[in-house]
Motif scaffolding. Structure first.
Motif, PDB file in Angstrom:
ATOM      1  N   GLU A 107       0.820  -1.331  -0.006  1.00 60.71           N
ATOM      2  CA  GLU A 107       0.076   0.111   0.340  1.00 60.71           C
ATOM      3  C   GLU A 107       0.948   1.264   0.213  1.00 60.71           C
ATOM      4  OE1 GLU A 107      -2.958   0.303  -0.535  1.00 60.71           O
ATOM      5  OE2 GLU A 107      -3.220  -2.462  -1.043  1.00 60.71           O
ATOM      6  N   ALA A 108       2.115   1.516   0.970  1.00 61.44           N
ATOM      7  CA  ALA A 108       3.277   2.057   0.816  1.00 61.44           C
ATOM      8  C   ALA A 108       3.384   2.842  -0.778  1.00 61.44           C
ATOM      9  CB  ALA A 108       3.894   2.253   1.898  1.00 61.44           C
ATOM     10  N   ILE A 109       4.054   1.422  -1.348  1.00 60.88           N
ATOM     11  CA  ILE A 109       4.393   1.627  -3.019  1.00 60.88           C
ATOM     12  C   ILE A 109       3.604   2.065  -3.714  1.00 60.88           C
ATOM     13  CG2 ILE A 109       5.496   0.249  -4.557  1.00 60.88           C
ATOM     14  CD1 ILE A 109       7.097  -1.268  -1.950  1.00 60.88           C
ATOM     15  N   LYS A 110       2.386   1.785  -3.793  1.00 59.30           N
ATOM     16  CA  LYS A 110       1.278   2.282  -4.518  1.00 59.30           C
ATOM     17  C   LYS A 110       1.059   3.688  -4.493  1.00 59.30           C
ATOM     18  CE  LYS A 110      -2.605  -0.177  -4.898  1.00 59.30           C
ATOM     19  NZ  LYS A 110      -3.812  -0.426  -4.167  1.00 59.30           N
ATOM     20  N   SER A 111       1.478   4.432  -3.141  1.00 58.21           N
ATOM     21  CA  SER A 111       0.838   5.348  -2.896  1.00 58.21           C
ATOM     22  C   SER A 111       1.570   6.053  -3.334  1.00 58.21           C
ATOM     23  CB  SER A 111       0.141   5.731  -1.621  1.00 58.21           C
ATOM     24  OG  SER A 111       1.621   5.510  -0.508  1.00 58.21           O
ATOM     25  N   ASP A 112       3.284   5.406  -2.829  1.00 54.74           N
ATOM     26  CA  ASP A 112       4.245   6.712  -3.884  1.00 54.74           C
ATOM     27  C   ASP A 112       4.356   6.826  -4.705  1.00 54.74           C
ATOM     28  OD1 ASP A 112       5.289   6.813  -1.180  1.00 54.74           O
ATOM     29  OD2 ASP A 112       6.957   5.058  -1.135  1.00 54.74           O
ATOM     30  N   LEU A 113       3.955   5.313  -5.865  1.00 54.59           N
ATOM     31  CA  LEU A 113       3.736   5.083  -7.036  1.00 54.59           C
ATOM     32  C   LEU A 113       2.136   5.982  -7.837  1.00 54.59           C
ATOM     33  CD1 LEU A 113       5.547   2.127  -7.484  1.00 54.59           C
ATOM     34  CD2 LEU A 113       7.155   4.904  -7.858  1.00 54.59           C
ATOM     35  N   ALA A 114       1.319   6.189  -7.278  1.00 59.23           N
ATOM     36  CA  ALA A 114      -0.043   6.519  -7.460  1.00 59.23           C
ATOM     37  C   ALA A 114      -0.291   5.528  -8.552  1.00 59.23           C
ATOM     38  CB  ALA A 114       0.150   8.091  -8.249  1.00 59.23           C
ATOM     39  N   ALA A 115      -0.237   4.430  -8.461  1.00 56.85           N
ATOM     40  CA  ALA A 115      -0.528   3.363  -8.828  1.00 56.85           C
ATOM     41  C   ALA A 115      -1.829   2.534  -8.339  1.00 56.85           C
ATOM     42  CB  ALA A 115       0.296   2.038  -8.499  1.00 56.85           C
ATOM     43  N   ASP A 116      -2.568   2.318  -9.244  1.00 55.67           N
ATOM     44  CA  ASP A 116      -3.539   2.505  -9.487  1.00 55.67           C
ATOM     45  C   ASP A 116      -4.646   1.444  -9.954  1.00 55.67           C
ATOM     46  OD1 ASP A 116      -3.857   3.727 -10.806  1.00 55.67           O
ATOM     47  OD2 ASP A 116      -5.596   5.513 -10.434  1.00 55.67           O
ATOM     48  N   SER A 117      -3.572   0.170 -11.384  1.00 55.14           N
ATOM     49  CA  SER A 117      -4.508  -0.339 -11.996  1.00 55.14           C
ATOM     50  C   SER A 117      -2.955  -1.049 -12.460  1.00 55.14           C
ATOM     51  CB  SER A 117      -4.937   0.198 -13.441  1.00 55.14           C
ATOM     52  OG  SER A 117      -3.704   0.423 -14.549  1.00 55.14           O
ATOM     53  N   ILE A 118      -3.707  -2.108 -12.905  1.00 56.42           N
ATOM     54  CA  ILE A 118      -3.471  -3.874 -13.168  1.00 56.42           C
ATOM     55  C   ILE A 118      -2.000  -3.609 -13.926  1.00 56.42           C
ATOM     56  CG2 ILE A 118      -4.125  -4.404 -14.965  1.00 56.42           C
ATOM     57  CD1 ILE A 118      -2.818  -6.435 -11.999  1.00 56.42           C
ATOM     58  N   GLU A 127       9.766  -1.981  -8.060  1.00 55.62           N
ATOM     59  CA  GLU A 127      10.284  -1.034  -5.942  1.00 55.62           C
ATOM     60  C   GLU A 127      10.093  -1.972  -5.010  1.00 55.62           C
ATOM     61  OE1 GLU A 127      11.463   2.341  -4.343  1.00 55.62           O
ATOM     62  OE2 GLU A 127      10.943   2.023  -6.643  1.00 55.62           O
ATOM     63  N   LEU A 128       8.736  -3.490  -5.216  1.00 50.20           N
ATOM     64  CA  LEU A 128       8.767  -3.820  -3.686  1.00 50.20           C
ATOM     65  C   LEU A 128      10.488  -4.703  -3.909  1.00 50.20           C
ATOM     66  CD1 LEU A 128       6.736  -4.690  -1.465  1.00 50.20           C
ATOM     67  CD2 LEU A 128       6.316  -6.437  -3.011  1.00 50.20           C
ATOM     68  N   LYS A 129      10.039  -5.146  -4.564  1.00 51.05           N
ATOM     69  CA  LYS A 129      11.345  -5.850  -4.874  1.00 51.05           C
ATOM     70  C   LYS A 129      13.223  -5.236  -4.193  1.00 51.05           C
ATOM     71  CE  LYS A 129      14.544  -9.522  -7.403  1.00 51.05           C
ATOM     72  NZ  LYS A 129      15.144 -10.416  -8.015  1.00 51.05           N
ATOM     73  N   ALA A 130      12.994  -3.743  -5.011  1.00 51.10           N
ATOM     74  CA  ALA A 130      14.072  -3.121  -4.489  1.00 51.10           C
ATOM     75  C   ALA A 130      14.274  -2.507  -3.153  1.00 51.10           C
ATOM     76  CB  ALA A 130      13.951  -2.010  -5.325  1.00 51.10           C
ATOM     77  N   ARG A 131      13.207  -2.287  -2.348  1.00 51.26           N
ATOM     78  CA  ARG A 131      12.647  -1.785  -1.597  1.00 51.26           C
ATOM     79  C   ARG A 131      12.932  -3.550  -0.385  1.00 51.26           C
ATOM     80  NH1 ARG A 131       7.833   2.109  -0.510  1.00 51.26           N
ATOM     81  NH2 ARG A 131       8.479   3.904  -2.710  1.00 51.26           N
ATOM     82  N   HIS A 132      12.099  -4.522  -0.457  1.00 54.23           N
ATOM     83  CA  HIS A 132      12.145  -5.307   0.644  1.00 54.23           C
ATOM     84  C   HIS A 132      12.660  -6.343  -0.062  1.00 54.23           C
ATOM     85  CE1 HIS A 132       9.972  -2.535   3.017  1.00 54.23           C
ATOM     86  NE2 HIS A 132       8.925  -1.857   1.727  1.00 54.23           N
ATOM     87  N   GLY A 133      13.186  -6.947  -1.264  1.00 56.35           N
ATOM     88  CA  GLY A 133      13.817  -8.160  -1.945  1.00 56.35           C
ATOM     89  C   GLY A 133      14.198  -9.852  -0.600  1.00 56.35           C
ATOM     90  N   ALA A 134      14.793  -8.573   0.175  1.00 54.62           N
ATOM     91  CA  ALA A 134      15.106  -9.822   0.929  1.00 54.62           C
ATOM     92  C   ALA A 134      14.463 -10.803   2.001  1.00 54.62           C
ATOM     93  CB  ALA A 134      16.383  -9.593   1.606  1.00 54.62           C
ATOM     94  N   GLU A 135      13.697  -9.656   2.085  1.00 56.26           N
ATOM     95  CA  GLU A 135      12.362  -9.899   3.495  1.00 56.26           C
ATOM     96  C   GLU A 135      11.124 -10.580   2.727  1.00 56.26           C
ATOM     97  OE1 GLU A 135      13.017  -6.449   3.777  1.00 56.26           O
ATOM     98  OE2 GLU A 135      15.193  -6.425   4.866  1.00 56.26           O
ATOM     99  N   LEU A 136      11.033 -10.790   1.745  1.00 51.23           N
ATOM    100  CA  LEU A 136       9.516 -11.331   0.738  1.00 51.23           C
ATOM    101  C   LEU A 136       9.613 -12.844  -0.241  1.00 51.23           C
ATOM    102  CD1 LEU A 136       8.264  -7.815  -0.220  1.00 51.23           C
ATOM    103  CD2 LEU A 136       7.056  -9.214   1.542  1.00 51.23           C
TER     104      LEU A 136
END
Length: 150
Positions: A107-118, A127-136
């Motif tokens: 949700e944080a990444i969606k709001s940072d990128l203004a992502a709203d569609s598939i 971005e998720l992999k860049a920020r949290h790749g090792a923990e996911l």
């Protein structure tokens, strides 16, 4: 460094006479060396801990898939061996994020990128992999991202 920790654990396991753990740790070391060899020709510089973590994540994913196949095939002894290897591999991986933490990060990444569609799924996943790749677990995260974007 993670690589040094694995080497030290290998020596400890050898001295303790723990053959299964020693074998798994040697397998991890071999996979790391294989990855080092692959990167010799590459011009990309990768942080050593990131490299080792990527190798461990790949090995863990392979073990999980093998366990599923062995259990489905009724080969419980092989599944038990894979589970033992997976336990050793997971000792060296960072703590995985919980489902709630993963959803919050998405949700944080969606709001940072203004992502709203598939259509924005690739951006969000990158971005998720860049920020949290090792923990996911990226497979599970992908399903959550898809669900949140539809």
């Amino acid at each position: 460094m993670l690589r040094d920790t694995i080497k030290a654990e290998t020596i400890t396991a050898m001295k303790a006479g723990n053959k299964e753990r020693t074998a798994t740790l040697r397998l991890i070391g071999a996979k790391i060396k294989d990855r080092d060899i692959e990167l010799r020709t590459s011009s990309k510089e990768i942080d050593d801990d990131v490299l080792v973590t990527e190798v461990l994540q790949k090995m863990a994913k392979q073990r999980k898939e093998s366990i599923t196949m062995y259990v489905d095939g009724g080969r419980d002894e092989l599944a038990a061996k894979e589970e033992a290897e997976l336990a050793v591999i997971e000792e060296f991986l960072p703590q995985q994020m919980s489902e709630e933490e993963t959803r919050a990060a998405i949700e944080a990444i969606k709001s940072d990128l203004a992502a709203d569609s598939i259509k924005d799924m690739g951006k969000v996943m990158g971005e998720l992999k860049a920020r949290h790749g090792a923990e996911l677990d990226m497979t599970k995260a992908s399903a959550m991202v898809k669900e949140s974007l539809t």
